[in-house]
Design a protein around this motif. Structure first.
Motif, PDB file in Angstrom:
ATOM      1  N   LEU A 137       0.619  -1.575  -0.279  1.00 24.21           N
ATOM      2  CA  LEU A 137       0.058  -0.258   0.292  1.00 24.21           C
ATOM      3  C   LEU A 137       1.018   1.144   0.710  1.00 24.21           C
ATOM      4  O   LEU A 137       0.556   2.601  -0.507  1.00 24.21           O
ATOM      5  CB  LEU A 137      -0.944   0.038   0.485  1.00 24.21           C
ATOM      6  CG  LEU A 137      -1.863  -1.305   1.393  1.00 24.21           C
ATOM      7  CD1 LEU A 137      -2.996  -1.609   2.255  1.00 24.21           C
ATOM      8  CD2 LEU A 137      -3.154  -0.520   0.244  1.00 24.21           C
ATOM      9  N   PHE A 138       2.101   0.898   0.557  1.00 24.15           N
ATOM     10  CA  PHE A 138       2.836   2.462   0.663  1.00 24.15           C
ATOM     11  C   PHE A 138       3.648   2.600  -0.473  1.00 24.15           C
ATOM     12  O   PHE A 138       4.164   3.201  -0.690  1.00 24.15           O
ATOM     13  CB  PHE A 138       3.299   2.186   1.840  1.00 24.15           C
ATOM     14  CG  PHE A 138       3.226   2.634   2.832  1.00 24.15           C
ATOM     15  CD1 PHE A 138       2.915   4.090   2.626  1.00 24.15           C
ATOM     16  CD2 PHE A 138       3.105   2.046   4.393  1.00 24.15           C
ATOM     17  CE1 PHE A 138       2.581   4.634   4.027  1.00 24.15           C
ATOM     18  CE2 PHE A 138       2.252   2.427   5.672  1.00 24.15           C
ATOM     19  CZ  PHE A 138       2.425   3.729   5.530  1.00 24.15           C
ATOM     20  N   ALA A 139       3.762   1.612  -1.924  1.00 26.45           N
ATOM     21  CA  ALA A 139       3.772   1.064  -2.801  1.00 26.45           C
ATOM     22  C   ALA A 139       5.617   1.234  -2.918  1.00 26.45           C
ATOM     23  O   ALA A 139       6.511   1.612  -3.383  1.00 26.45           O
ATOM     24  CB  ALA A 139       3.791   2.426  -3.709  1.00 26.45           C
ATOM     25  N   LEU A 140       5.940  -0.121  -1.532  1.00 26.79           N
ATOM     26  CA  LEU A 140       7.068  -0.513  -1.622  1.00 26.79           C
ATOM     27  C   LEU A 140       7.735  -1.585  -2.192  1.00 26.79           C
ATOM     28  O   LEU A 140       6.582  -1.975  -2.701  1.00 26.79           O
ATOM     29  CB  LEU A 140       7.462  -0.918  -0.009  1.00 26.79           C
ATOM     30  CG  LEU A 140       7.580   0.592   0.823  1.00 26.79           C
ATOM     31  CD1 LEU A 140       7.735   0.032   1.997  1.00 26.79           C
ATOM     32  CD2 LEU A 140       9.068   1.226   0.480  1.00 26.79           C
ATOM     33  N   ILE A 281      -3.253   6.361   2.503  1.00 25.56           N
ATOM     34  CA  ILE A 281      -2.645   5.126   1.777  1.00 25.56           C
ATOM     35  C   ILE A 281      -3.896   5.265   1.582  1.00 25.56           C
ATOM     36  O   ILE A 281      -4.263   4.276   0.502  1.00 25.56           O
ATOM     37  CB  ILE A 281      -1.836   4.505   2.288  1.00 25.56           C
ATOM     38  CG1 ILE A 281      -2.519   3.618   4.046  1.00 25.56           C
ATOM     39  CG2 ILE A 281       0.250   4.557   1.951  1.00 25.56           C
ATOM     40  CD1 ILE A 281      -1.143   2.691   3.830  1.00 25.56           C
ATOM     41  N   PHE A 282      -4.836   5.163   2.249  1.00 25.42           N
ATOM     42  CA  PHE A 282      -6.317   5.293   2.178  1.00 25.42           C
ATOM     43  C   PHE A 282      -6.750   5.545   1.470  1.00 25.42           C
ATOM     44  O   PHE A 282      -7.972   5.736   1.209  1.00 25.42           O
ATOM     45  CB  PHE A 282      -6.838   3.910   2.888  1.00 25.42           C
ATOM     46  CG  PHE A 282      -6.637   3.405   3.980  1.00 25.42           C
ATOM     47  CD1 PHE A 282      -7.023   1.812   3.447  1.00 25.42           C
ATOM     48  CD2 PHE A 282      -5.788   3.059   4.885  1.00 25.42           C
ATOM     49  CE1 PHE A 282      -6.222   0.431   4.255  1.00 25.42           C
ATOM     50  CE2 PHE A 282      -4.963   1.703   5.712  1.00 25.42           C
ATOM     51  CZ  PHE A 282      -5.325   0.669   4.956  1.00 25.42           C
ATOM     52  N   SER A 283      -6.705   7.084   1.367  1.00 25.96           N
ATOM     53  CA  SER A 283      -7.778   7.817   0.096  1.00 25.96           C
ATOM     54  C   SER A 283      -6.774   8.041  -1.378  1.00 25.96           C
ATOM     55  O   SER A 283      -5.736   8.800  -0.965  1.00 25.96           O
ATOM     56  CB  SER A 283      -7.493   8.873   1.435  1.00 25.96           C
ATOM     57  OG  SER A 283      -8.649  10.234  -0.118  1.00 25.96           O
ATOM     58  N   GLY A 368     -12.919  -2.517   5.496  1.00 27.11           N
ATOM     59  CA  GLY A 368     -12.854  -2.888   4.179  1.00 27.11           C
ATOM     60  C   GLY A 368     -11.673  -1.437   3.823  1.00 27.11           C
ATOM     61  O   GLY A 368     -11.590  -0.478   5.036  1.00 27.11           O
ATOM     62  N   LYS A 369     -11.378  -1.870   3.232  1.00 27.86           N
ATOM     63  CA  LYS A 369      -9.975   0.296   2.519  1.00 27.86           C
ATOM     64  C   LYS A 369     -11.426   0.807   2.396  1.00 27.86           C
ATOM     65  O   LYS A 369     -10.701   2.504   2.715  1.00 27.86           O
ATOM     66  CB  LYS A 369      -9.370  -0.019   1.329  1.00 27.86           C
ATOM     67  CG  LYS A 369      -8.477  -1.770   1.275  1.00 27.86           C
ATOM     68  CD  LYS A 369      -7.690  -1.266   0.024  1.00 27.86           C
ATOM     69  CE  LYS A 369      -6.775  -3.048  -0.252  1.00 27.86           C
ATOM     70  NZ  LYS A 369      -6.408  -2.896  -1.259  1.00 27.86           N
ATOM     71  N   ASP A 370     -12.272   0.055   1.562  1.00 26.18           N
ATOM     72  CA  ASP A 370     -13.218   1.632   1.574  1.00 26.18           C
ATOM     73  C   ASP A 370     -13.542   2.405   2.507  1.00 26.18           C
ATOM     74  O   ASP A 370     -13.910   3.694   2.901  1.00 26.18           O
ATOM     75  CB  ASP A 370     -14.843   0.631   0.942  1.00 26.18           C
ATOM     76  CG  ASP A 370     -16.131   1.551   0.675  1.00 26.18           C
ATOM     77  OD1 ASP A 370     -15.852   2.984  -0.145  1.00 26.18           O
ATOM     78  OD2 ASP A 370     -17.079   1.837   1.759  1.00 26.18           O
ATOM     79  N   GLY A 371     -13.905   1.785   3.639  1.00 24.92           N
ATOM     80  CA  GLY A 371     -14.095   2.257   4.913  1.00 24.92           C
ATOM     81  C   GLY A 371     -13.183   3.753   5.537  1.00 24.92           C
ATOM     82  O   GLY A 371     -14.007   4.511   6.161  1.00 24.92           O
ATOM     83  N   TYR A 372     -12.275   3.085   5.530  1.00 20.18           N
ATOM     84  CA  TYR A 372     -10.987   3.457   6.110  1.00 20.18           C
ATOM     85  C   TYR A 372     -10.920   4.865   4.832  1.00 20.18           C
ATOM     86  O   TYR A 372     -10.750   6.235   5.137  1.00 20.18           O
ATOM     87  CB  TYR A 372      -9.775   2.562   6.296  1.00 20.18           C
ATOM     88  CG  TYR A 372      -9.494   2.330   7.637  1.00 20.18           C
ATOM     89  CD1 TYR A 372      -9.287   3.595   8.225  1.00 20.18           C
ATOM     90  CD2 TYR A 372      -9.658   0.815   7.634  1.00 20.18           C
ATOM     91  CE1 TYR A 372      -9.146   2.630   9.433  1.00 20.18           C
ATOM     92  CE2 TYR A 372      -9.587   0.424   9.187  1.00 20.18           C
ATOM     93  CZ  TYR A 372      -9.498   1.059   9.461  1.00 20.18           C
ATOM     94  OH  TYR A 372      -9.483   0.461  11.298  1.00 20.18           O
ATOM     95  N   GLU A 373     -10.921   4.228   3.529  1.00 15.89           N
ATOM     96  CA  GLU A 373     -11.185   5.945   3.025  1.00 15.89           C
ATOM     97  C   GLU A 373     -12.111   7.295   3.588  1.00 15.89           C
ATOM     98  O   GLU A 373     -12.056   8.301   3.179  1.00 15.89           O
ATOM     99  CB  GLU A 373     -11.281   5.933   0.983  1.00 15.89           C
ATOM    100  CG  GLU A 373     -11.124   6.438   0.447  1.00 15.89           C
ATOM    101  CD  GLU A 373     -11.021   6.340  -0.944  1.00 15.89           C
ATOM    102  OE1 GLU A 373     -11.622   5.024  -1.168  1.00 15.89           O
ATOM    103  OE2 GLU A 373     -10.650   6.972  -1.723  1.00 15.89           O
TER     104      GLU A 373
END
Lengths: 486, 486
Positions: A137-140, A281-283, A368-373
């Motif tokens: 998610l951090f694009a590492l 990173i979630f947004s 979910g990722k969606d909720g965090y966004e």
């Protein structure tokens, strides 16, 4: 010799014998707690401090009754900080997700040990997987991975230990053996843990070189390059830069891409402290704010802050996981070697570890990722509205342009001498707390006192913000009147 | 912009709106967990390892239903280490007290931050009080006090940092600035965290001087004095001794009084790692075993082990608390100064900290000193019976005379070559696990493999021990038969 039932009943019997009593007790205690928390909006954000002497907490000779324990718990609730109240906007501490609280109950009841695969077969694998997914998610790159730790200081500690061992080529950690004195660079607004860590890892606080910042609290690239050259010139050995993505006081982000270029130029380890800001990173809309974070050799990040996971829950991610292992690992002889997984206790600063990953995992499943966004985007929305209110008032000034959901401001009214600004703002903070129950913190920033808000609570609304500013206006007006009448 | 209810319902509303739903969910999840744990005796102590790939733990895009989450939880329970089963006797991990599990739920739900008095007004005072009372239980002087930390490695870390800063007179932590290379002394059977810490604090693993032990795994005083003199002779700077009260593999205790005399003679810091054995302070009958512990400059102790508090829960105590503060403290500018209490975040290695003290406090209230005494004495009783069973069998040998509730033994049958002892015992460990579900660990000790038992579980009885030895006899007989018939 046998233990009597009274003692055995302080445990959940693995042979079913007290299941019903245990269930009843748990329900009673949770009920009492929910009575308090589901009314948190009506309870003070920060109750008046009550000093309790040591005798108050005397360890009892004999077992206390459940009623006595519940009486003590009520006192704990009534006298604790209350971040569940939406008016608590003073620190990076919010109410936790429901599932993270349940997760702590589960982690504690299972009492596995994240020291080794043998002692936490499922949880070790879960931690490996989630830290790897966060790295992504951090694009590492694919080679990346990390470990979870109990709080951000420990994550920064592990990052700088690995930086030190790798860049100075001292896997055994012997600083005395070095030819040149090692130095670290970080901005004057980075977290105080960097100083503490320099003391801890034998570098010395005097070898943390503080870099100037611009008007928005961001590290000044020119000064960084000047300072590195200056240290080389006097014979020191620069080995790491710590950049911040979300400063503690005002939530600002260092120019990560430019810093990463300097790190490459001088062959320095780049650690990015994304302890607070990493959650963006979630947004999709806001993740660009920490663009460049993927250039880091290591990243620290705390789900315990903007991801609403209960404390403690932190992680440190490394671009090259196996190189981290190589430069950090100290093997424990009493642990069984495993083929596919390295025992986590051997590759982190803690050893025996609590299963903090469970509450993170449950929170991710429930939102979910969606909720965090949505939670992150909502925070930004509140921050934008908050900023507008500040702009409407010429007597309010900000430390820097906000980039996240942290705003640091203070009153500098024209009719007040600059010498009295600190007092004026300290009184404002106390006025808001005592008259309106809004809790803002009062940090020092560049030798002055400022009011700081962290807009985290999901139950915080625009109405709260409007009320807060009406109260700030009231205070300002009263102060002016007092000023003219006295 | 508003957050929809589905997201808000992942939190307990501070405005009562979802109290009922939350209560129902918590009860459902706790019910499922109790179904599992109250039957723990029937579930494998150490379920067969199942490898799960990363995809198995994929972070979901969208919110999962409660049923889906509960399905995942069931998998977690079924595949985790199960220390609640009395046949789990392999590590220093037991089932936790009921109140420590409830305590974790409470600590998590309140989500206070033990970083500062402002952010944990009640809990900070509780931690100050309890650590002071523990210092007094260890017979340290009035000046003593300590801090709580997330695990024993961190407690040992803080002790050795303070030792380093104090004895080498480097409050800023700069090892490079020293004139002589610092060295630490500890027995060859001390915990591996000492090595890790030497790497971390810049001393270097090569500067941990390992002292020989006697036939009972106790530090050899003569060798200690020889090694200190040898290090001084080659120009190094001895500054600390780490003695152990309860070694990891066999629970033995270094000769604390003699070690303290040597420490005084050479003006060295004496740290006593009582991480495991410290719990005997609760037993009038057995506390003499760690007599001399009060001579320490610092003591580390883990309630998370023999006090049955859920992980993590550790503390480090200092004979002179204010001197510790003086030699460790790094101030954080964003924290409000308080008059009567130093913010705990400034004086420990973690900073932001979880309220681990709550579960310790609740466990102490529910059991009282009296209950702990009975639990400790019961452990000793089991250990004495266990030792008798070993003595009855000439083919069994112990690493050392047991001093606590840890016994480390192995089979060395006459008809087996010494080269094959490791294999024989490894097979025995697997036989016991697979055929009888008894879990014993298999550490290396002086280049050999041994079976290790830690008799912690309060539901463990003499009958379990007798059954275990019958099974060991069965294995021994079968092996002999195989030997003669093939």
């Amino acid at each position: 010799m046998q233990l009597d039932n009274h003692i055995l009943n302080q445990f959940l019997s693995p042979q079913k014998s007290n299941r019903l009593e245990v269930e009843t007790l748990i329900k009673k205690v949770i009920n009492q707690l929910l009575d308090f928390l589901s009314n948190a909006s009506e309870k003070p954000t920060n109750p008046a401090l009550k000093y309790l002497n040591t005798a108050h907490f005397k360890i009892p000779e004999f077992s206390q009754t459940h009623n006595e324990i519940q009486k003590n718990l009520q006192e704990l609730y009534d006298l604790s900080m209350n971040p569940a109240n939406p008016k608590y906007i003073g620190h990076m501490d919010s109410m936790p997700t429901l599932w993270s609280v349940i997760g702590d109950f589960i982690a504690s009841a299972l009492n596995n040990n994240v020291l080794s695969l043998e002692m936490s077969p499922y949880i070790t694998q879960l931690e490996y997987s989630l830290t790897k997914q966060f790295a992504s998610l951090f694009a590492l790159p694919e080679t990346a991975g990390g470990v979870m730790l109990s709080g951000g200081t420990l994550s920064n500690l592990q990052a700088l230990l690995v930086a030190r061992n790798t860049k100075l080529n001292i896997k055994n950690g012997n600083i005395f053996s070095l030819k040149k004195e090692p130095v670290i660079f970080t901005s004057e607004h980075s977290h105080s843990s960097i100083q503490k860590i320099a003391m801890m890892i034998g570098i010395g606080t005097d070898n943390v070189i503080k870099i100037k910042t611009d008007i928005n609290s961001k590290l000044d690239i020119c000064d960084l390059e000047i300072q590195i050259n200056a240290q080389i010139k006097i014979g020191k050995n620069p080995f790491a830069i710590v950049a911040t993505a979300g400063t503690t006081v005002s939530g600002n982000v260092d120019p990560l891409i430019e810093v990463s270029k300097i790190a490459k130029k001088f062959d320095l380890w780049l650690h990015i402290d994304a302890i607070y800001g990493g959650a963006v990173i979630f947004s999709e809309k806001y993740k660009h704010i920490i663009g460049g974070v993927e250039q880091a050799d290591s990243i620290s990040f705390n789900p315990q802050k903007w991801m609403y996971v209960a404390k403690t829950c932190s992680m440190v991610l490394f671009k090259d996981f196996s190189k981290m292992v190589e430069n950090f690992r100290i093997s424990a002889p009493y642990m069984k070697e495993q083929n596919s997984y390295i025992n986590l206790g051997e590759i982190n600063v803690q050893g025996t570890k609590y299963a903090e990953v469970i509450k993170l995992w449950l929170s991710l499943q429930s939102l979910g990722k969606d909720g965090y966004e949505k939670l992150i985007d909502y925070s930004f929305y509140l921050a934008e509205e908050f900023e507008k209110e500040i702009f409407k008032r010429p007597y309010l000034k900000m430390t820097s342009k906000p980039e996240m959901n942290i705003l640091c401001f203070r009153g500098e009214p024209q009719n007040i001498k600059a010498d009295n600004f600190d007092k004026w703002n300290e009184n404002l903070q106390q006025y808001l707390l005592k008259q309106t129950d809004f809790f803002l913190s009062l940090p020092k920033y560049k030798n002055g006192l400022w009011l700081r808000t962290v807009l985290l609570n999901p139950f915080l609304t625009i109405e709260h913000i409007k009320t807060l500013f009406l109260n700030i206006d009231n205070y300002e007006k009263n102060q002016s009147v007092n000023k003219t009448t006295h």
